[in-house]
Design a protein around this motif. Structure first.
Motif, short mmCIF file in Angstrom:
data_model
loop_
_atom_site.label_atom_id
_atom_site.label_comp_id
_atom_site.label_asym_id
_atom_site.label_seq_id
_atom_site.Cartn_x
_atom_site.Cartn_y
_atom_site.Cartn_z
N ASP A 43 16.62 -46.12 -27.00
CA ASP A 43 16.47 -46.12 -25.54
C ASP A 43 16.82 -44.75 -24.94
O ASP A 43 16.11 -44.25 -24.07
CB ASP A 43 17.40 -47.18 -24.94
CG ASP A 43 16.65 -48.26 -24.21
OD1 ASP A 43 15.42 -48.32 -24.35
OD2 ASP A 43 17.31 -49.04 -23.51
N THR A 44 17.90 -44.17 -25.40
CA THR A 44 18.34 -42.86 -24.90
C THR A 44 17.31 -41.79 -25.23
O THR A 44 16.96 -40.96 -24.38
CB THR A 44 19.71 -42.48 -25.47
OG1 THR A 44 20.65 -43.51 -25.15
CG2 THR A 44 20.20 -41.16 -24.91
N ALA A 81 14.09 -42.25 -25.83
CA ALA A 81 12.88 -42.51 -25.07
C ALA A 81 13.00 -42.00 -23.63
O ALA A 81 12.07 -41.41 -23.09
CB ALA A 81 12.56 -44.00 -25.07
N SER A 82 14.17 -42.20 -23.02
CA SER A 82 14.34 -41.74 -21.64
C SER A 82 14.54 -40.23 -21.56
O SER A 82 14.26 -39.61 -20.54
CB SER A 82 15.50 -42.47 -20.96
OG SER A 82 16.72 -42.12 -21.54
N HIS A 83 15.00 -39.64 -22.65
CA HIS A 83 15.27 -38.19 -22.66
C HIS A 83 13.99 -37.36 -22.76
O HIS A 83 13.88 -36.31 -22.15
CB HIS A 83 16.20 -37.85 -23.82
CG HIS A 83 16.52 -36.39 -23.92
ND1 HIS A 83 17.48 -35.79 -23.16
CD2 HIS A 83 15.96 -35.41 -24.66
CE1 HIS A 83 17.53 -34.50 -23.44
NE2 HIS A 83 16.61 -34.24 -24.35
N GLY A 123 10.61 -35.59 -22.33
CA GLY A 123 9.82 -35.25 -21.15
C GLY A 123 9.06 -33.98 -21.41
O GLY A 123 8.82 -33.59 -22.55
#
Length: 143
Positions: A25-26, A28-30, A32
């Motif tokens: 999750d971390t 995936a959100s990181h 960019g």
């Protein structure tokens, strides 16, 4: 008896399963635009293009970054003072000195990409452990 946890839709998770999901999750959100730039820099610096002859021991092929930067920046210094690395010299822990500014820039681009990706890995790891430790009981924490 081991502690179990719930995370999103996932239930009855063992501590190691929870850590894995938090890590995913971390990450995936990181990811960019910065990561696309880092990966692009590494790929642009990979010696994938064929070249004519090279000296013995030189890295085979050349990179897109090298070809473009040599054309755009064809400036030479009087002495070899610009530190660079190639994929091969990096594995041998050797620094090569060059005097062509285009060569210096072309060889520096993938190094910047590797540094950016290493920073991403560090950031994702530390954020994941922090988030995980906030979710679990004391005996399941990672330090």
């Amino acid at each position: 008896m081991s502690n179990t946890y719930t995370y999103g839709i996932h239930q009855q998770l063992q501590p190691q399963e929870l850590l894995f999901l938090v890590f995913v999750d971390t990450a995936a959100s990181h990811f960019g635009i910065d990561d696309v730039t880092a990966i692009g820099a590494v790929i642009a610096g990979y010696p994938m293009l064929p070249t004519r002859g090279k000296f013995a021991g030189a890295t085979k092929g050349t990179s897109i970054a090298s070809v473009v930067s040599r054309k755009v920046l064809p400036f030479e210094l009087k002495h070899r003072i610009l530190p660079t690395v190639t994929w091969k010299s990096m594995l041998q822990l050797k620094v090569l000195l060059v005097k062509n500014i285009g060569t210096f820039v072309g060889r520096t681009i993938p190094v910047v990409g590797v540094v950016m990706l290493a920073y991403d890995a560090y950031k994702i790891s530390t954020e994941s452990v922090r988030a995980y430790n906030e979710l679990v009981q004391e005996e399941d924490k990672v330090f």
